[in-house]
Scaffold this active site. Structure first.
Site, PDB file in Angstrom:
ATOM      1  N   THR A 105       0.897  -1.153   0.000  1.00 49.32           N
ATOM      2  CA  THR A 105       0.000   0.000   0.000  1.00 49.32           C
ATOM      3  C   THR A 105       0.936   1.203   0.000  1.00 49.32           C
ATOM      4  O   THR A 105       2.027   1.134   0.591  1.00 49.32           O
ATOM      5  CB  THR A 105      -0.920   0.049   1.237  1.00 49.32           C
ATOM      6  OG1 THR A 105      -0.106   0.146   2.405  1.00 49.32           O
ATOM      7  CG2 THR A 105      -1.809  -1.190   1.348  1.00 49.32           C
ATOM      8  N   HIS A 106       0.567   2.267  -0.681  1.00 48.56           N
ATOM      9  CA  HIS A 106       1.429   3.459  -0.818  1.00 48.56           C
ATOM     10  C   HIS A 106       2.777   3.097  -1.442  1.00 48.56           C
ATOM     11  O   HIS A 106       3.775   3.766  -1.193  1.00 48.56           O
ATOM     12  CB  HIS A 106       1.660   4.139   0.536  1.00 48.56           C
ATOM     13  CG  HIS A 106       0.422   4.329   1.340  1.00 48.56           C
ATOM     14  ND1 HIS A 106      -0.388   5.433   1.239  1.00 48.56           N
ATOM     15  CD2 HIS A 106      -0.195   3.505   2.241  1.00 48.56           C
ATOM     16  CE1 HIS A 106      -1.421   5.308   2.053  1.00 48.56           C
ATOM     17  NE2 HIS A 106      -1.334   4.142   2.667  1.00 48.56           N
TER      18      HIS A 106
ATOM     19  N   ASN B 161      14.922  -2.780 -22.258  1.00 45.51           N
ATOM     20  CA  ASN B 161      13.821  -1.891 -21.851  1.00 45.51           C
ATOM     21  C   ASN B 161      12.440  -2.514 -22.084  1.00 45.51           C
ATOM     22  O   ASN B 161      12.233  -3.162 -23.111  1.00 45.51           O
ATOM     23  CB  ASN B 161      13.900  -0.578 -22.637  1.00 45.51           C
ATOM     24  CG  ASN B 161      15.131   0.236 -22.284  1.00 45.51           C
ATOM     25  OD1 ASN B 161      15.606   0.194 -21.151  1.00 45.51           O
ATOM     26  ND2 ASN B 161      15.647   0.968 -23.254  1.00 45.51           N
TER      27      ASN B 161
ATOM     28  N   GLU C 216       5.436  -0.082 -21.676  1.00 51.68           N
ATOM     29  CA  GLU C 216       5.348   1.385 -21.591  1.00 51.68           C
ATOM     30  C   GLU C 216       4.399   1.940 -22.652  1.00 51.68           C
ATOM     31  O   GLU C 216       3.620   2.855 -22.393  1.00 51.68           O
ATOM     32  CB  GLU C 216       6.733   2.011 -21.781  1.00 51.68           C
ATOM     33  CG  GLU C 216       7.699   1.712 -20.647  1.00 51.68           C
ATOM     34  CD  GLU C 216       9.119   2.076 -21.035  1.00 51.68           C
ATOM     35  OE1 GLU C 216       9.420   3.268 -21.135  1.00 51.68           O
ATOM     36  OE2 GLU C 216       9.935   1.164 -21.261  1.00 51.68           O
TER      37      GLU C 216
ATOM     38  N   TYR D 272     -30.807  14.007 -35.721  1.00 54.28           N
ATOM     39  CA  TYR D 272     -29.481  13.852 -36.307  1.00 54.28           C
ATOM     40  C   TYR D 272     -28.850  15.211 -36.600  1.00 54.28           C
ATOM     41  O   TYR D 272     -29.524  16.139 -37.063  1.00 54.28           O
ATOM     42  CB  TYR D 272     -29.555  13.034 -37.614  1.00 54.28           C
ATOM     43  CG  TYR D 272     -28.193  12.911 -38.288  1.00 54.28           C
ATOM     44  CD1 TYR D 272     -27.288  11.943 -37.885  1.00 54.28           C
ATOM     45  CD2 TYR D 272     -27.810  13.798 -39.292  1.00 54.28           C
ATOM     46  CE1 TYR D 272     -26.033  11.849 -38.467  1.00 54.28           C
ATOM     47  CE2 TYR D 272     -26.555  13.723 -39.882  1.00 54.28           C
ATOM     48  CZ  TYR D 272     -25.667  12.751 -39.469  1.00 54.28           C
ATOM     49  OH  TYR D 272     -24.430  12.665 -40.035  1.00 54.28           O
TER      50      TYR D 272
ATOM     51  N   LYS E 143     -17.574   8.175 -35.393  1.00 52.18           N
ATOM     52  CA  LYS E 143     -16.902   6.946 -35.819  1.00 52.18           C
ATOM     53  C   LYS E 143     -15.397   7.004 -35.609  1.00 52.18           C
ATOM     54  O   LYS E 143     -14.792   6.026 -35.186  1.00 52.18           O
ATOM     55  CB  LYS E 143     -17.251   6.628 -37.279  1.00 52.18           C
ATOM     56  CG  LYS E 143     -18.681   6.073 -37.398  1.00 52.18           C
ATOM     57  CD  LYS E 143     -19.199   6.003 -38.797  1.00 52.18           C
ATOM     58  CE  LYS E 143     -19.624   7.334 -39.365  1.00 52.18           C
ATOM     59  NZ  LYS E 143     -20.621   8.089 -38.562  1.00 52.18           N
TER      60      LYS E 143
HETATM   61  N1  ARG Z   1     -21.866  10.057 -43.082  1.00 47.53           N
HETATM   62  C1  ARG Z   1     -22.941  10.334 -42.200  1.00 47.53           C
HETATM   63  C2  ARG Z   1     -22.539  10.057 -40.762  1.00 47.53           C
HETATM   64  O1  ARG Z   1     -21.585   9.370 -40.571  1.00 47.53           O
HETATM   65  C3  ARG Z   1     -24.128   9.474 -42.565  1.00 47.53           C
HETATM   66  C4  ARG Z   1     -25.420  10.088 -42.242  1.00 47.53           C
HETATM   67  C5  ARG Z   1     -25.646  11.235 -43.121  1.00 47.53           C
HETATM   68  N2  ARG Z   1     -26.915  11.810 -42.903  1.00 47.53           N
HETATM   69  C6  ARG Z   1     -27.196  13.070 -43.311  1.00 47.53           C
HETATM   70  N3  ARG Z   1     -28.363  13.497 -43.090  1.00 47.53           N
HETATM   71  N4  ARG Z   1     -26.298  13.834 -43.865  1.00 47.53           N
HETATM   72  O2  ARG Z   1     -23.149  10.500 -39.830  1.00 47.53           O
END
Ligand code: ARG
Length: 460
Positions: free
Chosen positions: A155-156, A285, A290, A317, A325
């Site tokens: 510990t520590h 190393n 690391e 949206y 992504k």
């Molecule tokens: N390439 C867009 C995305 O990854 C797909 C959806 C596009 N929709 C739109 N209304 N422009 O979000």
């Protein structure tokens, strides 16, 4: 390049804006999922009588042809395409004509992209699950051999009490078990199909969302069309799961770096996972450990990026969401990369039990056991604690350890001490008697191992 949405505008964009707007570089990796989603959508449309059976057949055959050519390399994804959805749709229409143009009936790229990400992550998480299972198996296999290998627990970062190498390894196994459970939980919450939410407000066509959900292996369609196209909670949850996996790997790597150094010398890391120095000939190393520790930073960054991206977005949206992504794929890729190298590195690690024991013997880590000895003989624990603290201080001043201090000296601190104290502070005995549930005693560790293995079976 001609846009699928040309009409309201001519679809001619400023070149820089066009490139800026495109997500093909990032979303092309979802081509299999995009095609699977389109096949299911076409089948649902035919099932509901919205397109004919023969149109559906021609769409599905066209999509499968595109898939086969993408897999074989005969067809390349156009880097100038706007995104994977428009690329596949344009390619299909080029091949089969008007039937291809019907595929997007009662669908939007907004429900399509939400679907593709879910399908892609569902597939990829299975690889992460497999890595976690192998990692836990490797930890258990190593632990099996070391239930009696005494080492200091800290510990520590100060030597504290005796544990075994097996106990240490199984501590990490527990962390990765929780990661498996979290992954399963996150996937369970992701098990609703977005298809049919369309742009944001569903559709007037009499579609059957349950039908396409079932075809794609989801338990049900999502409940609310607005939420469906605005929701990226599943990305955040998985990024958090990946951040925790990275954090666990990083803590482990930190210990490996410490333990592989001469100051600890508790383990050796295989040569295949060590590097040398360009100037210092003696160096070996632990670069791999690391670097895994270092990569944790970007995985945390991806989680923060996602949360920040979504903060303050109005329903439903928004194009901001295209950035999701890069973050979730980077955290996924990084964690897969780290697990893929960590597991074989772990196999290459050999413990050095003599050094572990030597460190354990130097740290007065049996002082609690000495106090427990007095407490068992009726001395109140707080009094016993104080007596033993004074004995440790005396030993430090006189350059000896509890095991080598003569009984006559002990008696000066308390008349309760007898010859049997030495058995109670013997490190092997100190470890052996810590059999409380979850403790480091060999039987307790074996019981933990049994439960761990039974639990792991559920994730195989
Ligand atoms: N390439 C867009 C995305 O990854 C797909 C959806 C596009 N929709 C739109 N209304 N422009 O979000």
């Amino acid at each position: 390049m001609a846009k699928i949405w040309a009409g309201r505008t001519a679809g001619e964009m400023n070149a820089a804006a066009d490139e800026f707007d495109s997500s093909i570089k990032t979303d092309k990796r979802m081509y299999r999922q995009d095609i699977a989603g389109s096949c299911a959508h076409a089948e649902m449309l035919a099932h509901c009588g919205i397109i004919s059976q023969s149109e559906c057949e021609s769409i599905v055959a066209g999509l499968n042809g595109i898939l086969a050519e993408l897999e074989s390399g005969a067809l390349a994804i156009d880097p100038a395409a706007e995104d994977i959805h428009s690329f596949v749709e344009c390619e299909l229409t080029n091949r089969i004509g008007d039937a291809g143009k019907k595929l997007h009936t009662a669908r939007s790229r907004n429900d399509q992209v939400a679907l593709d990400i879910k399908l892609y992550l569902r597939d990829e998480c299975d690889t992460v699950r497999g890595y976690l299972v192998s990692l836990i198996e490797e930890l258990a296999a190593k632990a099996e051999k070391h239930t009696n290998t005494v080492m200091p627990g800290y510990t520590h970062l100060q030597r504290a009490q005796p544990v075994s190498y097996a106990h240490y390894l199984l501590a990490y196994a527990q962390m990765f078990m929780r990661d498996l459970l979290r992954l399963k939980d996150a996937l369970a919450r992701m098990d609703k199909c977005p298809l049919g939410a369309c742009a944001l407000a569903g559709t007037g066509f009499a579609i059957d969302r349950r039908y396409s959900a079932k075809l794609l292996g989801f338990s049900a369609p999502t409940a609310n069309s607005l939420d469906t196209v605005a929701d990226r909670d599943f990305c955040v949850e998985l990024a958090a799961v990946f951040a925790l996996i990275a954090m666990h790997l990083s803590r482990f790597c930190e210990e490996i770096v410490l333990w592989a150094g001469a100051e600890f010398a508790f383990v050796t890391v295989g040569e295949g996972f060590s590097t040398g120095s360009s100037i210092m000939p003696q160096k070996k190393n632990p670069d791999i450990a690391e670097l895994i520790r270092g990569k944790t930073g970007r995985v945390y960054g991806d989680l923060t990026a996602l949360l920040t991206l979504l903060k303050g977005l109005p329903l439903a949206y928004n194009k901001d969401m295209q950035e999701d992504k890069e973050a979730i794929f980077d955290s996924l890729d990084t964690v897969k990369l780290c697990l893929g190298v960590f597991i074989p590195m772990l196999s290459s690690i050999e413990p050095q039990p003599a050094n572990m024991l030597a460190a354990a013997q130097k740290g007065f880590i049996n002082a609690t056991d000495l106090a427990d000895y007095l407490a068992k003989k009726g001395v109140p624990f707080r009094t016993a604690y104080k007596i033993c603290g004074e004995i440790v201080s005396y030993c430090v001043k006189n350059g000896c350890v509890l095991e080598t201090l003569p009984l006559a000296e002990y008696k000066k601190f308390s008349p309760v001490f007898e010859e049997d104290l030495y058995a109670d502070i013997d490190l092997k005995n100190c470890l052996a008697k810590r059999e409380s549930c979850g403790g480091p005693g060999p039987n307790s560790v074996r019981a933990q191992m049994k439960e761990l293995k039974a639990e792991l079976e559920k994730y195989k």
